[in-house]
Motif scaffolding. Sequence first.
Motif, PDB file in Angstrom:
ATOM      1  N   MET A   1      24.910  41.198  43.235  1.00 10.74           N
ATOM      2  CA  MET A   1      24.869  42.424  42.499  1.00 10.74           C
ATOM      3  C   MET A   1      25.049  43.637  43.402  1.00 10.74           C
ATOM      4  SD  MET A   1      23.425  42.711  39.234  1.00 10.74           S
ATOM      5  CE  MET A   1      24.106  41.725  38.017  1.00 10.74           C
ATOM      6  N   THR A   2      25.152  43.428  44.685  1.00 10.54           N
ATOM      7  CA  THR A   2      25.375  44.565  45.572  1.00 10.54           C
ATOM      8  C   THR A   2      26.861  44.864  45.634  1.00 10.54           C
ATOM      9  OG1 THR A   2      25.521  43.141  47.492  1.00 10.54           O
ATOM     10  CG2 THR A   2      23.351  44.085  46.972  1.00 10.54           C
ATOM     11  N   SER A   3      27.161  46.139  45.642  1.00 17.71           N
ATOM     12  CA  SER A   3      28.550  46.571  45.667  1.00 17.71           C
ATOM     13  C   SER A   3      28.938  46.927  47.104  1.00 17.71           C
ATOM     14  CB  SER A   3      28.715  47.783  44.763  1.00 17.71           C
ATOM     15  OG  SER A   3      30.004  48.295  44.898  1.00 17.71           O
ATOM     16  N   THR A   4      30.164  46.586  47.482  1.00 16.36           N
ATOM     17  CA  THR A   4      30.616  46.891  48.835  1.00 16.36           C
ATOM     18  C   THR A   4      31.324  48.242  48.902  1.00 16.36           C
ATOM     19  OG1 THR A   4      32.689  45.723  48.436  1.00 16.36           O
ATOM     20  CG2 THR A   4      30.880  44.476  49.449  1.00 16.36           C
ATOM     21  N   GLU A   5      31.685  48.810  47.759  1.00 19.07           N
ATOM     22  CA  GLU A   5      32.364  50.106  47.811  1.00 19.07           C
ATOM     23  C   GLU A   5      31.328  51.210  48.019  1.00 19.07           C
ATOM     24  OE1 GLU A   5      33.125  51.676  43.401  1.00 19.07           O
ATOM     25  OE2 GLU A   5      34.099  49.764  43.858  1.00 19.07           O
ATOM     26  N   PRO A   6      31.683  52.233  48.790  1.00 16.48           N
ATOM     27  CA  PRO A   6      30.725  53.291  49.093  1.00 16.48           C
ATOM     28  C   PRO A   6      30.387  54.104  47.854  1.00 16.48           C
ATOM     29  CG  PRO A   6      32.881  53.856  49.966  1.00 16.48           C
ATOM     30  CD  PRO A   6      32.972  52.454  49.429  1.00 16.48           C
ATOM     31  N   ARG A   7      29.158  54.480  47.800  1.00 22.11           N
ATOM     32  CA  ARG A   7      28.649  55.255  46.676  1.00 22.11           C
ATOM     33  C   ARG A   7      29.047  56.721  46.866  1.00 22.11           C
ATOM     34  NH1 ARG A   7      23.055  57.381  45.018  1.00 22.11           N
ATOM     35  NH2 ARG A   7      22.862  58.180  47.108  1.00 22.11           N
ATOM     36  N   PRO A   8      29.548  57.399  45.834  1.00 21.90           N
ATOM     37  CA  PRO A   8      29.926  58.809  45.995  1.00 21.90           C
ATOM     38  C   PRO A   8      28.681  59.664  46.255  1.00 21.90           C
ATOM     39  CG  PRO A   8      30.090  58.166  43.700  1.00 21.90           C
ATOM     40  CD  PRO A   8      29.796  56.919  44.484  1.00 21.90           C
ATOM     41  N   ASP A   9      28.874  60.692  47.056  1.00 18.73           N
ATOM     42  CA  ASP A   9      27.759  61.579  47.376  1.00 18.73           C
ATOM     43  C   ASP A   9      27.269  62.278  46.124  1.00 18.73           C
ATOM     44  OD1 ASP A   9      27.838  60.974  50.025  1.00 18.73           O
ATOM     45  OD2 ASP A   9      29.091  62.682  50.582  1.00 18.73           O
ATOM     46  N   SER A  10      25.981  62.454  46.071  1.00 29.55           N
ATOM     47  CA  SER A  10      25.433  63.199  44.946  1.00 29.55           C
ATOM     48  C   SER A  10      25.682  64.681  45.177  1.00 29.55           C
ATOM     49  CB  SER A  10      23.937  62.918  44.807  1.00 29.55           C
ATOM     50  OG  SER A  10      23.242  63.515  45.878  1.00 29.55           O
ATOM     51  N   ARG A  11      25.456  65.460  44.168  1.00 26.11           N
ATOM     52  CA  ARG A  11      25.682  66.894  44.240  1.00 26.11           C
ATOM     53  C   ARG A  11      24.762  67.529  45.273  1.00 26.11           C
ATOM     54  NH1 ARG A  11      24.820  70.889  39.156  1.00 26.11           N
ATOM     55  NH2 ARG A  11      25.260  72.801  40.269  1.00 26.11           N
ATOM     56  N   ALA A  12      23.534  67.073  45.343  1.00 24.84           N
ATOM     57  CA  ALA A  12      22.579  67.615  46.315  1.00 24.84           C
ATOM     58  C   ALA A  12      22.999  67.287  47.745  1.00 24.84           C
ATOM     59  CB  ALA A  12      21.184  67.073  46.035  1.00 24.84           C
ATOM     60  N   ASP A  13      23.511  66.068  47.959  1.00 22.42           N
ATOM     61  CA  ASP A  13      23.967  65.696  49.302  1.00 22.42           C
ATOM     62  C   ASP A  13      25.154  66.549  49.742  1.00 22.42           C
ATOM     63  OD1 ASP A  13      22.042  63.739  49.448  1.00 22.42           O
ATOM     64  OD2 ASP A  13      23.388  62.165  48.702  1.00 22.42           O
TER      65      ASP A  13
END
Length: 144
Positions: A1-13
């Motif tokens: 269930m883990t994804s290898t694609e990078p997670r997009p930055d949140s607005r706060a980041d």
Amino acid sequence: MTSTEPRPDSRADRFVRELAELKIPDPAAARAGLWLRLGGTLMGLGLVLAVSAYFMSHNTQNQLDQNDALALGLGGIAGTVVGAALFLRYSLTGFLRFWMARQSHDLAVLADRLCAVPSRGTTPGPPAGEDLSHDLTSTEAAPR
């Protein structure tokens, strides 16, 4: 269930990263805090000096002592004005610096939204047969 694609930055980041790129100094820096406290202290001490000089000049009949008290009173008023200017400058700077950074971030988000391509792929143009140049001599209300 883990994804290898990078997670997009949140607005706060993204906001924190953009603040780091702007190189905005920390408002809790020691020098700015020192000037803020110095301004507040100078404002208070100048006020105390001016009031004490007033009472000193009114409690004597000697003209020379009254002139000394007048000079002390004017020095106290000058100290109060300088202290108030320092206090306002350094207290408002911290607030306005982050207000401006927040405005810049909000405008960037708004520009990203406005520049986003619509889902249909095309933006609607003017209605067919309608002229985009307006008659400036007309007294009619502007079209909405």
